[in-house]
Design an enzyme around this catalytic site. Sequence first.
Site, PDB file in Angstrom:
ATOM      1  N   LYS A  75      10.286  -1.314  -8.791  1.00 12.72           N
ATOM      2  CA  LYS A  75      10.214  -0.623  -7.491  1.00 12.72           C
ATOM      3  C   LYS A  75      10.774   0.798  -7.566  1.00 12.72           C
ATOM      4  O   LYS A  75      10.144   1.745  -7.087  1.00 12.72           O
ATOM      5  CB  LYS A  75      11.002  -1.405  -6.428  1.00 12.72           C
ATOM      6  CG  LYS A  75      10.431  -2.751  -6.074  1.00 12.72           C
ATOM      7  CD  LYS A  75      11.211  -3.403  -4.932  1.00 12.72           C
ATOM      8  CE  LYS A  75      12.627  -3.778  -5.315  1.00 12.72           C
ATOM      9  NZ  LYS A  75      12.683  -4.887  -6.293  1.00 12.72           N
ATOM     10  N   THR A  76      11.954   0.936  -8.148  1.00 14.64           N
ATOM     11  CA  THR A  76      12.599   2.251  -8.178  1.00 14.64           C
ATOM     12  C   THR A  76      11.763   3.253  -8.963  1.00 14.64           C
ATOM     13  O   THR A  76      11.561   4.393  -8.528  1.00 14.64           O
ATOM     14  CB  THR A  76      14.010   2.144  -8.780  1.00 14.64           C
ATOM     15  OG1 THR A  76      14.810   1.310  -7.940  1.00 14.64           O
ATOM     16  CG2 THR A  76      14.669   3.513  -8.882  1.00 14.64           C
ATOM     17  N   GLU A 116      11.331   2.419  -1.142  1.00 15.73           N
ATOM     18  CA  GLU A 116      11.501   1.216  -1.946  1.00 15.73           C
ATOM     19  C   GLU A 116      11.738   0.057  -0.985  1.00 15.73           C
ATOM     20  O   GLU A 116      12.628   0.112  -0.137  1.00 15.73           O
ATOM     21  CB  GLU A 116      12.674   1.402  -2.898  1.00 15.73           C
ATOM     22  CG  GLU A 116      12.880   0.257  -3.848  1.00 15.73           C
ATOM     23  CD  GLU A 116      13.895   0.589  -4.924  1.00 15.73           C
ATOM     24  OE1 GLU A 116      14.535  -0.357  -5.427  1.00 15.73           O
ATOM     25  OE2 GLU A 116      14.053   1.782  -5.266  1.00 15.73           O
TER      26      GLU A 116
END
Length: 464
Positions: free
Chosen positions: A121-122, A165
């Site tokens: 995600k990051t 995110e």
Amino acid sequence: MKPGLPTAMERPHFIGIGGAGMSGIAKILAQRGAQVAGSDSRDSETAQALRAHGATVHVGHAAGHLAADSTCVVVSSAIRADNPELARAAELGIPVVHRSDALAALMDGLRPIAVAGTHGKTTTTSMLAVSLSALGLDPSYAIGGDLDAPGSNAHHGEGDIFVAEADESDRTFHKYSPQVAIILNAELDHHANYASIEEIYESFETFVGKVVPGGTLVVAHGQEGAAEIARRVAGREGLTVVTYGEEEDADVRITKITPRGLTSEVTVVLDGRMLTFTVSVPGRHYAHNAVAALAAGVALGVPAHNLASALGKYTGVKRRLQLKGEAAGVQVIDSYAHHPTEMTADLEAIRGAAGDSRILVVFQPHLFSRTQELGKEMGRALALADASVVLDIYPAREDPIPGITSELIIAAARSAGADVTAEHDKAAVADVIAGMAKPGDLVLTMGAGDVTDLGPAILARLSS
């Protein structure tokens, strides 16, 4: 006040303001004109960066830190019920807002992209933030890690895109209503909140159900969990599903990933057109993340060829295979990987870039519950390294579980043929690695806890 500042957040107080998710929201609110205050257990560069934006940041938690005229108190799921500032908020009748609700409020009126998945995600959120910024679109964004400096995990932009995110760990990603949702993968994790993979799937289904009518779901075609969710939501009215991957029938098809040292060249076919671009981090999984970002941006109307070129501007995010330095011919790299899938992906990526160099890992398990459920798989992942040093479990928000220690991982690693050393004293690691490392080796500090702090110490010891 700048547009988009909710009235209830004109004077917010953040408990745990230095955390990755909390600090980003605090920064955006400060940039929008809010009088931000908060507290954290320790001072940090992130806290200093927030002060530079006008925020008041207290060190330690105490009832007196909460101003009586605060319009809300913002908390994350990590804040315990007995926190003195939380108790004081109840006495004063100040509303308590979860971090996810605050972030959702900041997205109102914009075109959000919410990036979800058990891993990646990051990185994917960062790729979108960097590439859209490079194109002059000035997006707002909130990321779970710093791009290039403390406090660079968030930004209030003048454009109409908000990249966020979306954290599945506590189901708070159900709060968002994105125009484009990304699901990179779905695997069993966060065992304190999910009892089975079915619960994970149901949670991601709920997330997809929050996509606004006419919106788009971008989903990994070849990842079993993500593909299962795509099957479950297929045919939903008002939802366009775009798949990406190396499979022949993927909507955005990856035809080639060519490693080039610590970078990769990626070729995709999108809408019948071939595009080739560079991803400035190594590994197949990062190439897939970049393609997910490409598909999401195109879904918002960004020209594919422009975005593909701009994705090459992304050079990494802190703790995601971040080169910390080199000393005595040894490179030290920091990895946030803490789930077996992430560990395997990062070790394979480094192996592909390292050539004949040895890979030494300093691994710190994260959470007792994760180690209990996935410790054996973590150990097997460490067999991909030439040698590993395994630390005690980093507890984060958890209390110990009887009988669950790093020995579970070490035993599994040795059973898989790995060379593993147990080290209970974190302060001794720099000396241990200095005794193991030879010129040409690569050292990975790996885990989601404070193992990241060891990079500078290892470099200093190697230099001496």
